[in-house]
Design a protein around this motif. Structure first.
Motif, PDB file in Angstrom:
ATOM      1  N   VAL A  60      53.504 -27.264 -61.854  1.00 21.87           N
ATOM      2  CA  VAL A  60      52.420 -28.384 -62.412  1.00 21.87           C
ATOM      3  C   VAL A  60      52.367 -28.195 -64.056  1.00 21.87           C
ATOM      4  CG1 VAL A  60      50.723 -29.992 -62.154  1.00 21.87           C
ATOM      5  CG2 VAL A  60      51.573 -28.733 -60.324  1.00 21.87           C
ATOM      6  N   ALA A  61      53.027 -29.006 -64.857  1.00 25.42           N
ATOM      7  CA  ALA A  61      52.572 -28.998 -66.040  1.00 25.42           C
ATOM      8  C   ALA A  61      51.135 -29.288 -66.606  1.00 25.42           C
ATOM      9  CB  ALA A  61      53.703 -29.666 -67.190  1.00 25.42           C
ATOM     10  N   VAL A  62      50.272 -28.453 -66.910  1.00 21.95           N
ATOM     11  CA  VAL A  62      48.786 -28.745 -66.945  1.00 21.95           C
ATOM     12  C   VAL A  62      48.420 -28.632 -68.439  1.00 21.95           C
ATOM     13  CG1 VAL A  62      46.493 -28.207 -66.240  1.00 21.95           C
ATOM     14  CG2 VAL A  62      48.644 -28.026 -64.754  1.00 21.95           C
ATOM     15  N   SER A  63      47.895 -29.909 -69.148  1.00 21.00           N
ATOM     16  CA  SER A  63      47.551 -29.830 -70.420  1.00 21.00           C
ATOM     17  C   SER A  63      45.848 -29.418 -70.581  1.00 21.00           C
ATOM     18  CB  SER A  63      48.040 -30.986 -71.203  1.00 21.00           C
ATOM     19  OG  SER A  63      47.182 -32.211 -70.627  1.00 21.00           O
ATOM     20  N   ILE A  89      51.005 -23.997 -68.594  1.00 24.67           N
ATOM     21  CA  ILE A  89      50.427 -24.480 -69.668  1.00 24.67           C
ATOM     22  C   ILE A  89      50.835 -24.207 -71.029  1.00 24.67           C
ATOM     23  CG2 ILE A  89      47.997 -24.326 -70.757  1.00 24.67           C
ATOM     24  CD1 ILE A  89      46.908 -23.000 -68.114  1.00 24.67           C
ATOM     25  N   ILE A  90      51.141 -25.228 -71.927  1.00 21.26           N
ATOM     26  CA  ILE A  90      51.847 -25.081 -73.132  1.00 21.26           C
ATOM     27  C   ILE A  90      50.937 -25.129 -74.341  1.00 21.26           C
ATOM     28  CG2 ILE A  90      53.552 -25.599 -74.657  1.00 21.26           C
ATOM     29  CD1 ILE A  90      55.043 -27.008 -72.157  1.00 21.26           C
ATOM     30  N   ASP A  91      50.887 -24.117 -75.192  1.00 25.08           N
ATOM     31  CA  ASP A  91      49.940 -23.877 -76.402  1.00 25.08           C
ATOM     32  C   ASP A  91      50.705 -24.464 -77.461  1.00 25.08           C
ATOM     33  OD1 ASP A  91      48.408 -23.459 -78.365  1.00 25.08           O
ATOM     34  OD2 ASP A  91      48.007 -21.414 -77.823  1.00 25.08           O
ATOM     35  N   GLU A  92      50.791 -25.569 -77.959  1.00 30.46           N
ATOM     36  CA  GLU A  92      51.271 -26.138 -79.038  1.00 30.46           C
ATOM     37  C   GLU A  92      50.908 -25.463 -80.416  1.00 30.46           C
ATOM     38  OE1 GLU A  92      49.706 -28.025 -76.980  1.00 30.46           O
ATOM     39  OE2 GLU A  92      51.064 -29.582 -76.260  1.00 30.46           O
ATOM     40  N   GLY A  93      49.721 -24.876 -80.221  1.00 31.58           N
ATOM     41  CA  GLY A  93      49.227 -24.234 -81.505  1.00 31.58           C
ATOM     42  C   GLY A  93      48.579 -25.304 -82.648  1.00 31.58           C
ATOM     43  N   TYR A  97      41.899 -27.656 -81.282  1.00 29.47           N
ATOM     44  CA  TYR A  97      41.936 -28.655 -80.423  1.00 29.47           C
ATOM     45  C   TYR A  97      42.603 -28.275 -79.060  1.00 29.47           C
ATOM     46  CZ  TYR A  97      44.682 -32.545 -78.287  1.00 29.47           C
ATOM     47  OH  TYR A  97      45.144 -33.639 -77.261  1.00 29.47           O
ATOM     48  N   ARG A  98      43.646 -27.389 -79.157  1.00 32.89           N
ATOM     49  CA  ARG A  98      44.461 -27.179 -77.932  1.00 32.89           C
ATOM     50  C   ARG A  98      43.609 -26.161 -77.011  1.00 32.89           C
ATOM     51  NH1 ARG A  98      46.349 -29.483 -74.778  1.00 32.89           N
ATOM     52  NH2 ARG A  98      47.414 -27.926 -73.836  1.00 32.89           N
ATOM     53  N   ASN A  99      42.971 -25.061 -77.887  1.00 34.51           N
ATOM     54  CA  ASN A  99      42.264 -24.087 -77.172  1.00 34.51           C
ATOM     55  C   ASN A  99      41.390 -24.477 -76.011  1.00 34.51           C
ATOM     56  OD1 ASN A  99      41.962 -24.534 -79.885  1.00 34.51           O
ATOM     57  ND2 ASN A  99      41.474 -22.663 -80.626  1.00 34.51           N
ATOM     58  N   MET A 152      59.881 -30.445 -77.999  1.00 36.50           N
ATOM     59  CA  MET A 152      59.716 -29.030 -77.929  1.00 36.50           C
ATOM     60  C   MET A 152      59.070 -28.660 -76.571  1.00 36.50           C
ATOM     61  SD  MET A 152      58.771 -28.383 -81.709  1.00 36.50           S
ATOM     62  CE  MET A 152      58.115 -26.657 -81.879  1.00 36.50           C
ATOM     63  N   ARG A 153      58.347 -29.530 -76.233  1.00 33.26           N
ATOM     64  CA  ARG A 153      57.452 -29.245 -75.021  1.00 33.26           C
ATOM     65  C   ARG A 153      58.377 -29.403 -73.948  1.00 33.26           C
ATOM     66  NH1 ARG A 153      53.271 -33.389 -74.111  1.00 33.26           N
ATOM     67  NH2 ARG A 153      52.823 -33.517 -75.996  1.00 33.26           N
ATOM     68  N   ARG A 154      59.259 -30.432 -73.784  1.00 38.61           N
ATOM     69  CA  ARG A 154      60.138 -30.757 -72.733  1.00 38.61           C
ATOM     70  C   ARG A 154      61.322 -29.652 -72.464  1.00 38.61           C
ATOM     71  NH1 ARG A 154      59.436 -35.803 -74.185  1.00 38.61           N
ATOM     72  NH2 ARG A 154      61.029 -36.039 -75.611  1.00 38.61           N
ATOM     73  N   ILE A 170      55.886 -30.996 -62.056  1.00 34.59           N
ATOM     74  CA  ILE A 170      55.275 -32.189 -61.972  1.00 34.59           C
ATOM     75  C   ILE A 170      54.456 -32.447 -63.089  1.00 34.59           C
ATOM     76  CG2 ILE A 170      53.556 -33.194 -60.692  1.00 34.59           C
ATOM     77  CD1 ILE A 170      54.527 -31.491 -58.352  1.00 34.59           C
ATOM     78  N   THR A 171      54.484 -33.516 -63.693  1.00 36.54           N
ATOM     79  CA  THR A 171      53.722 -34.090 -64.877  1.00 36.54           C
ATOM     80  C   THR A 171      52.650 -35.015 -64.402  1.00 36.54           C
ATOM     81  OG1 THR A 171      54.972 -35.859 -65.672  1.00 36.54           O
ATOM     82  CG2 THR A 171      55.405 -33.349 -66.542  1.00 36.54           C
ATOM     83  N   GLY A 172      51.690 -35.335 -65.282  1.00 34.07           N
ATOM     84  CA  GLY A 172      50.538 -36.051 -65.029  1.00 34.07           C
ATOM     85  C   GLY A 172      50.793 -37.445 -65.531  1.00 34.07           C
ATOM     86  N   HIS A 173      52.028 -37.754 -65.825  1.00 30.47           N
ATOM     87  CA  HIS A 173      52.318 -39.106 -66.666  1.00 30.47           C
ATOM     88  C   HIS A 173      51.747 -40.267 -65.642  1.00 30.47           C
ATOM     89  CE1 HIS A 173      55.141 -37.089 -68.947  1.00 30.47           C
ATOM     90  NE2 HIS A 173      54.691 -37.931 -69.964  1.00 30.47           N
TER      91      HIS A 173
END
Ligand code: AMP
Ligand code: ZN
Ligand code: ZN
Length: 353
Positions: A60-63, A89-93, A97-99, A152-154, A170-173
């Protein structure tokens, strides 16, 4: 749209006071029956589109936002017995915001006892969004901010799903996301992207792509917000991404929300229209095989691509070139981007209980 109701309405299912009106029905539901309705639709969507099978490994991709945390909670609640569940969990940097969102995502995984991995743009691509976005601002020809970040995320999602031997990603779209994408693709005459939409994304099956599925595909965003409130699902809801200032999607969201408010059911109508249209326009088996045969492997990262190097590697290369050729161009500070960002119409993520 639903209204926060309403002293006199009774739940359609029992005699309790209704707390929510789903006007596309219309259904009047009390808290208990709304939660039951919501969860049952989640499972129904999975059955209807054959999204999951027993014994599959699910990533599961969790943002840290509401959609992916609701998805994670419900996947755990209903599919834990027969499947293996992990989270990515992807940290876009994006400093500040993201942290915060990542912390909530991590806490939830720990609470639900779901193993998780945090993967960063910095480690994977050598640069963060905080480094990339100012370059895009200086040179918009390089591409849009959300298009860059999303691609990049995908790429990370697909590579890590393969690395972790996941059967499904699995994404939350949600419904609103899907309908916004449909309208955007129509307005941009982007037929290829249009064809790839659906509860399962992609046109062809190929060992290089892990199937991405969207169990909230038929769930309106506002109901996800209400569900979070009723079930006390903690999520990050403070602000939208400081780099989405150029995102056209914000304007489509605003336009579609206006229509939905005036003509309830519009979002579902658009989704059904696409579903009715799709069988007539998807490639047949022969055409799909042709597409498959075109696929090679990116010489740089190993992802499937039609060219020598994939889109992401090409983008990263462009960023590196831009960095080298314009070291002195300074973009406006993050602060001014954030200021602009205040005017954006983000998804409303607060709901009064
Ligand atoms: P968005 O495009 O931001 O609406 O995100 C759509 C879905 O992609 C979310 O519901 C998540 O499942 C996934 N996603 C977005 N951002 C991240 C992230 N930073 N880490 C993991 N998954 C993400
Ligand atoms: Zn009831
Ligand atoms: Zn590549």
């Amino acid at each position: 749209m639903f209204h926060y109701l309403n002293l006199f309405m009774k739940c359609d299912k029992c005699s309790q006071k209704a707390v929510i009106t789903l006007e596309y029905g219309p259904h009047f539901l009390c808290k208990k029956h709304f939660v039951a309705f919501f969860e049952s639709r989640f499972k129904k969507t999975i059955r209807k589109y054959s999204l999951l099978r027993a014994k599959e490994k699910l990533l599961v991709a969790v943002s840290g936002g509401k959609d992916s945390l609701v998805t994670l909670n419900l996947i755990k609640k209903f599919y834990d017995k027969n499947n293996i569940i992990e989270a990515l969990i992807i940290d876009e940097g994006v400093e500040g915001y993201r942290n915060k969102a990542i912390n909530i995502a991590k806490q939830t995984c720990k609470k639900l006892d779901i193993p998780f991995e945090v993967v960063s743009f910095k480690k994977e691509f050598g640069c963060t969004n905080d480094e990339i976005m100012p370059l895009l601002k200086n040179n918009p020809k390089l591409g849009g901010t959300c298009a860059f970040c999303g691609t990049m995320r995908r790429n990370i999602m697909n590579r890590y799903a393969k690395k972790n031997k996941a059967d499904k990603l699995i994404t939350g779209h949600n419904l609103d996301d899907e309908v916004q994408s449909f309208v955007m693709n129509v307005f941009n005459n982007d037929f290829d992207k249009l064809l790839r939409m659906g509860a399962t994304s992609g046109i062809i099956e190929h060992e290089g792509f892990v199937k991405r599925i969207k169990p909230l595909y038929e769930t309106p965003e506002k109901e996800i917000i209400a569900y979070c409130a009723y079930k006390n699902i903690k999520h990050y809801s403070q602000e939208c991404c400081p780099y989405s200032w150029t995102a056209k999607r914000n304007e489509y969201r605003e336009m579609l929300n206006k229509f939905e408010n005036r003509f309830p059911g519009t979002m579902f109508s658009i989704l059904r229209f696409y579903q009715n249209l799709k069988p007539f326009v998807v490639p047949n088996e022969k055409e799909k095989n042709k597409l498959k045969n075109k696929l090679k492997v990116c010489v740089n990262c190993g992802e499937p691509t039609e060219k020598e190097i994939c889109k992401v590697c090409e983008m990263i290369q462009k960023i590196k070139n831009e960095k080298n050729t314009s070291p002195n161009k300074k973009s406006k500070s993050n602060r001014s981007q954030k200021k602009k960002n205040k005017k954006l119409t983000c998804a409303v993520t607060k709901y009064q209980k």
